[in-house]
Design an enzyme around this catalytic site. Sequence first.
Site, PDB file in Angstrom:
ATOM      1  N   SER A  60       0.829  -1.211   0.000  1.00 46.37           N
ATOM      2  CA  SER A  60       0.000   0.000   0.000  1.00 46.37           C
ATOM      3  C   SER A  60       0.866   1.265   0.000  1.00 46.37           C
ATOM      4  O   SER A  60       2.036   1.243   0.387  1.00 46.37           O
ATOM      5  CB  SER A  60      -0.923   0.008   1.211  1.00 46.37           C
ATOM      6  OG  SER A  60      -1.711  -1.157   1.217  1.00 46.37           O
TER       7      SER A  60
HETATM    8  N1  SAM Z   1      -0.495  -4.955   4.157  1.00 44.72           N
HETATM    9  C1  SAM Z   1       0.237  -5.230   2.949  1.00 44.72           C
HETATM   10  C2  SAM Z   1       1.623  -4.668   2.964  1.00 44.72           C
HETATM   11  O1  SAM Z   1       2.047  -4.068   3.976  1.00 44.72           O
HETATM   12  O2  SAM Z   1       2.322  -4.875   1.971  1.00 44.72           O
HETATM   13  C3  SAM Z   1      -0.535  -4.844   1.705  1.00 44.72           C
HETATM   14  C4  SAM Z   1      -1.673  -5.744   1.475  1.00 44.72           C
HETATM   15  S1  SAM Z   1      -2.258  -5.899  -0.176  1.00 44.72           S
HETATM   16  C5  SAM Z   1      -2.929  -4.325  -0.477  1.00 44.72           C
HETATM   17  C6  SAM Z   1      -3.636  -6.967   0.161  1.00 44.72           C
HETATM   18  C7  SAM Z   1      -3.249  -8.402   0.454  1.00 44.72           C
HETATM   19  O3  SAM Z   1      -4.403  -9.097   0.937  1.00 44.72           O
HETATM   20  C8  SAM Z   1      -2.799  -9.184  -0.773  1.00 44.72           C
HETATM   21  O4  SAM Z   1      -1.507  -9.700  -0.564  1.00 44.72           O
HETATM   22  C9  SAM Z   1      -3.833 -10.304  -0.908  1.00 44.72           C
HETATM   23  O5  SAM Z   1      -3.296 -11.515  -1.405  1.00 44.72           O
HETATM   24  C10 SAM Z   1      -4.305 -10.436   0.527  1.00 44.72           C
HETATM   25  N2  SAM Z   1      -5.642 -11.053   0.709  1.00 44.72           N
HETATM   26  C11 SAM Z   1      -6.782 -10.857  -0.015  1.00 44.72           C
HETATM   27  N3  SAM Z   1      -7.795 -11.586   0.504  1.00 44.72           N
HETATM   28  C12 SAM Z   1      -7.289 -12.256   1.573  1.00 44.72           C
HETATM   29  C13 SAM Z   1      -7.844 -13.160   2.519  1.00 44.72           C
HETATM   30  N4  SAM Z   1      -9.123 -13.526   2.469  1.00 44.72           N
HETATM   31  N5  SAM Z   1      -7.050 -13.657   3.493  1.00 44.72           N
HETATM   32  C14 SAM Z   1      -5.731 -13.298   3.562  1.00 44.72           C
HETATM   33  N6  SAM Z   1      -5.143 -12.441   2.691  1.00 44.72           N
HETATM   34  C15 SAM Z   1      -5.917 -11.923   1.717  1.00 44.72           C
END
Ligand code: SAM
Length: 216
Positions: A60
């Site tokens: 992000s």
């Molecule tokens: N917090 C992260 C960072 O510091 O880099 C950025 C997160 S990214 C915007 C969103 C993440 O959520 C992705 O890696 C995606 O694979 C994960 N994601 C989506 N749905 C999910 C779920 N149901 N359970 C776990 N992870 C999930």
Amino acid sequence: MFEQENVELVNYLKKTGVLKSKALEKALLKTPRHLFVPEDLQKSAYKDYPLHIGRGQTISQPSTVAIMTQFLGTKSGQKILEIGTGSGWQSALLSRLVGRRGKIFTMEIIPDLAESAKKNIEKLNIKNVFVIVGNGSLGLEKEKPFDRIIITAAAPAIPEALKNQLKTGGRLVVPVGSRYAQKMTVIKRTRKGFLSEELPSYFAFVPLRGKEGFEE
Ligand code: SAM
């Protein structure tokens, strides 16, 4: 390496009024973002925008991370659940804020990303972040209750299961809306029930997958 760029990013976030917390400022300075992005993007790590980390996912934007983290209101010693580990940067920042007595559980649905996030976090010798591979849309029942929960992916509605894993006095921060635009929402659990408030501006997160997310 990149120390000056990190200081400049922190100064920019302060100047724009986004970064208000001294504790988060310190955490940002101790947690270099270039260690959490692919090598060919390291030069862009201190710009205020999201970057690709592979598998169609992103780290992000720093200002968004600052807004969410401050909304979360993390304190020393807390137990936190993050859904959406991605690069691991948000978890690493939270680990600085909870200190040695606190714990961060972070769930990532894409195993490769969870693996590289673990490696990224290890580079900083952080020991209180536990990366779990799995679908976090229903939370982490066996470790509940949590002081704070942060969902770093877009949810179509406030996820009920996660809300119920909060302690009384706890907070959940989640972007809620459509697949394309969401409002940052904070839910507080009080003795009388749940209170919710949202920021007026819109954000654009990748979708949360699973039952309380956007089912494929
Ligand atoms: N917090 C992260 C960072 O510091 O880099 C950025 C997160 S990214 C915007 C969103 C993440 O959520 C992705 O890696 C995606 O694979 C994960 N994601 C989506 N749905 C999910 C779920 N149901 N359970 C776990 N992870 C999930």
